[in-house]
Enzyme design. Structure first.
Site, PDB file in Angstrom:
ATOM      1  N   GLU A   1      33.685  60.571  52.510  1.00  0.00           N
ATOM      2  CA  GLU A   1      32.680  60.852  51.478  1.00  0.00           C
ATOM      3  C   GLU A   1      31.346  60.963  52.207  1.00  0.00           C
ATOM      4  O   GLU A   1      30.728  59.963  52.559  1.00  0.00           O
ATOM      5  CB  GLU A   1      32.650  59.720  50.443  1.00  0.00           C
ATOM      6  CG  GLU A   1      33.940  59.561  49.650  1.00  0.00           C
ATOM      7  CD  GLU A   1      34.155  60.664  48.618  1.00  0.00           C
ATOM      8  OE1 GLU A   1      33.215  61.422  48.345  1.00  0.00           O
ATOM      9  OE2 GLU A   1      35.281  60.752  48.100  1.00  0.00           O
TER      10      GLU A   1
HETATM   11  O1  0X9 Z   1      37.311  60.457  43.238  1.00  0.00           O
HETATM   12  C1  0X9 Z   1      37.594  61.118  44.235  1.00  0.00           C
HETATM   13  O2  0X9 Z   1      38.444  61.990  44.246  1.00  0.00           O
HETATM   14  C2  0X9 Z   1      36.831  60.840  45.541  1.00  0.00           C
HETATM   15  N1  0X9 Z   1      35.426  60.817  45.312  1.00  0.00           N
HETATM   16  S1  0X9 Z   1      34.624  62.187  44.945  1.00  0.00           S
HETATM   17  O3  0X9 Z   1      33.267  61.832  44.621  1.00  0.00           O
HETATM   18  N2  0X9 Z   1      34.572  63.123  46.218  1.00  0.00           N
HETATM   19  O4  0X9 Z   1      35.299  62.847  43.885  1.00  0.00           O
HETATM   20  C3  0X9 Z   1      37.274  59.511  46.075  1.00  0.00           C
HETATM   21  C4  0X9 Z   1      38.748  59.312  46.206  1.00  0.00           C
HETATM   22  C5  0X9 Z   1      39.072  57.943  46.676  1.00  0.00           C
HETATM   23  N3  0X9 Z   1      40.464  57.645  46.659  1.00  0.00           N
HETATM   24  C6  0X9 Z   1      41.266  58.033  47.632  1.00  0.00           C
HETATM   25  N4  0X9 Z   1      40.820  58.659  48.642  1.00  0.00           N
HETATM   26  N5  0X9 Z   1      42.532  57.711  47.556  1.00  0.00           N
HETATM   27 ZN    ZN Z   2      35.445  64.947  46.197  1.00  0.00          ZN
END
Ligand code: 0X9
Ligand code: ZN
Length: 694
Positions: free
Chosen positions: A433
């Site tokens: 992120e």
């Molecule tokens: O919610 C998401 O898909 C991700 N954050 S975003 O702001 N880019 O949308 C985080 C995902 C976290 N969970 C995993 N990576 N499993």
């Molecule tokens: Zn995302």
């Protein structure tokens, strides 16, 4: 830089905001906009506890990232604001008007591009790429570096009919696959997260342009194949960047009324272009579909909830008009199915999927270890490779100052890219992120990539190189070696069931390599047993509580009642539950009483209406706790309160051992077949001599 934080806003009542005060260079902008338009905004909600994070998740708002104790969401409509207000959580407005912010960013971008001939990025670019730019850049890299770069097209077109491109980098990349470890990097699963594609492309440029110049990069490229897919979701990205670029603060005078060109359009779109489940809408109609809903918010499947592992579980929505809509079935979307097939056909030993924002390096698992998926019947537990992935996460985070953590520490998610990839293929998987905004002014992209301030000269670039070093390190995967006939095709296969939340899907992994002229092979592969079926350590509570107490009482609406619970010895867990007969709303708070009698809040549960309340506290110290029952809106004033402490232990839930099936083929005929069991870090010799005999 973000604009300064607004004063803390409390609860409801803001209604709509006028779209005035847009910063622009035009002289007529002092005119007031004729229409009242809600400006989408980015807010940071206080979520100090897991319960609070879950409450935010349950609201169906557009989650955008998180920091320690906060969760960021985009409010697209006045209704979103009302939902947040009604939840009763405190929040700060981080970007009060995302449209105005986009205008400001576009102005800064234009100024940077005008003043910059060549940026310090590997490509020298000084502005965000459009979708065409990505395809042009990939084609140009392949054209100018023929033996080092090749383009490929993913198997499925996007919903709106686009071809999806990637590149592969490696020495003699057009030759047969010689069994080198594969490193995969992806960007732009989420439409609005533009830097995630930029980082991915810049890393490709970095490797290609420094090959033969920089010893470390040359060695890494010689020892691996690097697969790059900068834009997983081209339909969404194209909508986002096209609309985002339109927000230039111009003023439109349409005969008497003056209004500011400030529709956010799809600039903050997240998902893909799915319009209706199971229906492939005509190609090229995404623009129309996204125009019908504020911020393109109501269209699409969240590709980062559509992968197979634990699909359908917590942290994903089954409602179409929800930012984390998981899709009709696991891998229902061509864009996620593309990545599934890509990874199922290669031995990807480490992968990074880039997103924005929050300065985080996330590793599996996606859901907290104590959760029990019905398909499993036992707690999910920690990832089997938690120690190694944590170490790599920390090594990467030391280069850019991000926080390295397990994904579930942010919030629960199921159906994410990393969970499927890690659990089904066994390769290490990270979700990044990046930065502090979805698509900040371009100079911030430059700084994130190259590192700035105390991270100057390190940054994401250095962290990515560390990830690539991990991908080629045999200690982190498995190696098969042996003799086999020169030119023979070796195939490694496994057909397995990947657990979804409630059921399972079938995954087939099948990769090939070609034996070299010397009649020996070395094949870098993932371990044969998938993490998802390995032995798992689960935290269990001692069967009986160490201490337990129950109370019943009555509390009138909008009143509260306190009960004291004295914890006589330190405990691993304190569980407090509140129950009442009607399907309405009580809340529960837990406070610790200090020596001076003061109360410090240590936990709370404010579930949605109808859900019963539960507070879990870990590692509680002996002392007096005050349990506060709040009648938020319940007609029935009577309740039952229970408190108990437990000691925890670790139990091993036994797993399975899985094998690969290794076959040796010549002239299209399978001449030898061997089951192979191989662990991480292990090297195994398998001579395929029978394959040489006719
Ligand atoms: O919610 C998401 O898909 C991700 N954050 S975003 O702001 N880019 O949308 C985080 C995902 C976290 N969970 C995993 N990576 N499993
Ligand atoms: Zn995302």
């Amino acid at each position: 830089m973000l604009p300064p934080l607004r004063r803390r806003t409390t609860l409801v009542g803001l209604g709509t905001a006028l779209l005035v005060g847009l910063t622009t260079t035009s002289p007529i902008t002092t005119a007031t906009a004729q229409e009242t338009v809600f400006a989408p905004q980015l807010v940071s909600i206080d979520t100090p506890t897991r319960e609070a994070r879950q409450l935010v998740e349950s609201l169906g708002l557009d989650t955008a990232g998180a920091g320690p104790g906060t969760t960021d969401v985009v409010l697209h409509t006045p209704a979103d604001l009302d939902v947040l207000g009604a939840a009763g959580l405190g929040y700060d407005v981080r970007i009060p008007d995302l449209v105005a912010r986009s205008v400001e960013i576009n102005q800064q971008n234009a100024a940077y591009a005008a003043a910059t001939d060549r940026s310090p990025l590997p490509s020298g670019r000084d502005a965000y790429r459009t979708l065409d730019d990505y395809d042009t850049d990939m084609a140009a890299l392949a054209l100018h570096h023929r033996d080092l770069v090749k383009t490929f097209t993913l198997p499925h077109r996007s919903l709106d009919g686009r071809l999806i491109q990637g590149i592969e980098i490696g020495r003699d990349v057009n030759g047969p696959d010689t069994g080198l470890p594969v490193f995969l990097m992806m960007g732009l699963h989420h439409a609005r997260e533009w830097p995630s594609g930029e980082m991915t492309m810049e890393f490709a440029y970095d490797l290609v342009l420094n090959y033969g110049r920089d010893q470390r990069i040359t060695d890494l490229v010689n020892r691996s194949r690097i697969v790059i897919v900068p834009v997983v979701n081209p339909d969404g990205f194209d909508r986002s960047i096209t609309d985002g670029a339109l927000l230039d603060g111009r003023v439109v005078d349409d005969g008497g009324t003056v209004s500011i060109l400030g529709t956010p359009g799809a600039a903050y779109m997240r998902k893909n272009c799915r319009v209706a489940d199971g229906v492939d809408t005509p190609d090229g109609t995404c623009r129309l579909a996204t125009a019908t809903t504020p911020g393109a918010f109501g269209v699409g499947v969240d590709l980062n909830r559509n992968y197979g592992a634990y699909w359908g579980g917590p942290g994903a929505s089954d409602q179409f008009v929800n930012p984390t809509y998981r899709g009709a079935t696991p891998f229902s979307e061509p864009e996620s199915q593309n990545i599934r097939e890509l990874m199922s056909g290669r031995q990807v030993t480490t992968m990074i999927t880039n997103h924005t924002f929050s300065d985080l390096i996330l590793r599996p698992g996606g859901v907290s270890p104590d959760q029990v998926a019905p398909s499993q019947g036992v707690p999910i537990g920690e990832a089997a490779d938690e120690e190694a992935m944590a170490a790599l996460g920390a090594a990467m985070a030391a280069q850019n100052g991000y926080t390295s953590q397990r994904a579930y520490e942010l919030y629960d998610t199921t159906g994410s890219t990393d969970d499927w990839s890690y659990n089904t293929t066994g390769g290490f998987a990270f979700t990044w992120e990046i930065g502090t905004e979805f698509h900040p002014p371009f100079p911030e992209v430059v700084d994130e990539y190259l590192g700035a301030g105390e991270y100057a000269g390190k940054g994401n670039r250095e962290a990515y190189l560390i990830a690539l070093e991990n991908a080629v390190d045999p200690q982190t995967h498995s190696v098969l070696t042996g003799r086999a006939p020169a030119g023979a095709t070796l195939r490694l296969q496994k057909s397995v069931a990947t657990p979804t939340w409630e059921g399972a899907i079938q995954d087939t992994l099948s990769t090939t390599m070609t034996v070299g002229a010397n009649g020996r092979y070395t094949w870098h592969v993932n371990p044969s047993t998938r993490p998802v079926v390995m032995d798992r350590q689960v935290e269990t509570l001692s069967g009986a509580p160490v201490q337990q107490q129950s109370w019943t009482g009555t509390t009138a609406p909008l009143q509260s009642t306190d009960q004291e619970f004295v914890v006589t010895q330190d405990a691993d867990l304190l569980e407090v539950t509140l129950d009442w007969p009607t399907p309405d709303d009580f809340d529960l708070e837990v406070h610790r009483r200090g020596a001076d009698g003061s109360l410090t809040p240590v936990g709370s549960s404010g579930n949605s209406i109808g859900e019963k309340e539960r507070v879990l506290l870990q590692d509680v110290t002996a002392g007096t706790y005050v349990l506060r029952v709040v009648n938020f809106a319940s007609v029935a004033p009577s309740w039952t309160l229970d408190a108990a402490t437990y000691q925890a232990g670790t139990t091993t839930v036994p797993g399975l051992v899985e094998n690969w099936t290794l076959t040796c083929e010549r002239g299209g005929q399978v001449l030898q077949r061997v089951p192979v069991v191989i662990d991480r870090g292990q090297q195994l010799r398998v001579d395929l001599t029978a394959c040489g005999r006719r």
